[in-house]
Design a protein around this motif. Sequence first.
Motif, mmCIF file in Angstrom:
data_model
loop_
_atom_site.group_PDB
_atom_site.id
_atom_site.type_symbol
_atom_site.label_atom_id
_atom_site.label_comp_id
_atom_site.label_asym_id
_atom_site.label_seq_id
_atom_site.Cartn_x
_atom_site.Cartn_y
_atom_site.Cartn_z
ATOM 1 N N ASN A 59 0.840 -1.204 0.000
ATOM 2 C CA ASN A 59 0.000 0.000 0.000
ATOM 3 C C ASN A 59 0.872 1.250 0.000
ATOM 4 N N LEU A 60 0.586 2.157 -0.942
ATOM 5 C CA LEU A 60 1.288 3.431 -1.034
ATOM 6 C C LEU A 60 0.247 4.538 -1.154
ATOM 7 N N THR A 61 0.301 5.512 -0.247
ATOM 8 C CA THR A 61 -0.637 6.627 -0.279
ATOM 9 C C THR A 61 0.126 7.929 -0.471
ATOM 10 N N LEU A 62 -0.273 8.699 -1.472
ATOM 11 C CA LEU A 62 0.399 9.951 -1.809
ATOM 12 C C LEU A 62 -0.524 11.130 -1.545
ATOM 13 N N TYR A 63 -0.004 12.117 -0.821
ATOM 14 C CA TYR A 63 -0.765 13.336 -0.519
ATOM 15 C C TYR A 63 -0.658 14.248 -1.738
ATOM 16 N N ALA A 64 -1.638 14.151 -2.628
ATOM 17 C CA ALA A 64 -1.560 14.846 -3.914
ATOM 18 C C ALA A 64 -2.159 16.246 -3.885
ATOM 19 N N PHE A 65 -3.253 16.421 -3.093
ATOM 20 C CA PHE A 65 -3.922 17.730 -3.060
ATOM 21 C C PHE A 65 -4.762 17.796 -1.792
ATOM 22 N N SER A 66 -4.456 18.766 -0.939
ATOM 23 C CA SER A 66 -5.152 18.859 0.348
ATOM 24 C C SER A 66 -6.362 19.784 0.272
ATOM 25 N N THR A 67 -7.204 19.726 1.298
ATOM 26 C CA THR A 67 -8.351 20.628 1.364
ATOM 27 C C THR A 67 -7.872 22.073 1.418
ATOM 28 N N GLU A 68 -6.717 22.299 2.032
ATOM 29 C CA GLU A 68 -6.167 23.653 2.128
ATOM 30 C C GLU A 68 -5.592 24.151 0.803
#
Length: 246
Positions: A59-68
């Motif tokens: 499993n790999l999770t990338l933070y691509a675009f935040s709510t901020e």
Amino acid sequence: MDLKNEINNDNLPQHIAIIMDGNGRWAKKQGMLRAFGHENGTKSVQTTVESCAKIGIKNLTLYAFSTENWNRPKIEVDTLMKLLISSLKKELNTLMKNDIRLNTIGNIEKLPSSAQKQLLEVINKTKDNTRMTLTLALSYGSREELISAVKKITSKVKNNIISIDAIDEAIINEHLYTQNLPDVDLLIRTSGEHRISNFLLWQIAYAELYFTEVLWPDFTEQHLYEAIISYQKRERRFGKTSEQIK
């Protein structure tokens, strides 16, 4: 020297999450606009995804675009959305070739309809792949996720679907965006910043944190291996003593 040979395949993190930071600063160093950094950052995404799959990360999770990130200048947001669409189109064959399933977490309904359509198309085409799950955190914020979970659970309590005494970690996990993912074992952040930035706050409760000065567009396969080797040298006690673990 290839650091891949130093990795213990019997002690791999089952879930790696990455805060991909530094695209803008990288572009500024080149005397270019921020968009140039985001474009070059996609190369590091491809390298990291393929490298994780190659060594057996599940499993790999990338933070691509935040709510901020919605608060950034419109031209930058528009560029990021166009880049998302083009990257999804371009990388579909790579995902299929490497048997990687695409997943997403976040408030996807806030994305432009064209981005939603392309995202769902790739998710559907890769849904039967089993080698690794790649999760893109898009329009994602952990506090928003937790608020959403609380509302769902509260509604079920109110309607007598579950009792308040039944609420435990498992119940909360079932109502998070990440309900089908294991907790994060290793969290990596690039660019030298030492903060979590509203990313997977519940899921990283016992994650090992790894911070590197490397800006995201410069993040290579060897940098990934350095992070994993650092993880493997640590003793994960989960509240117990060293003697209990041994």
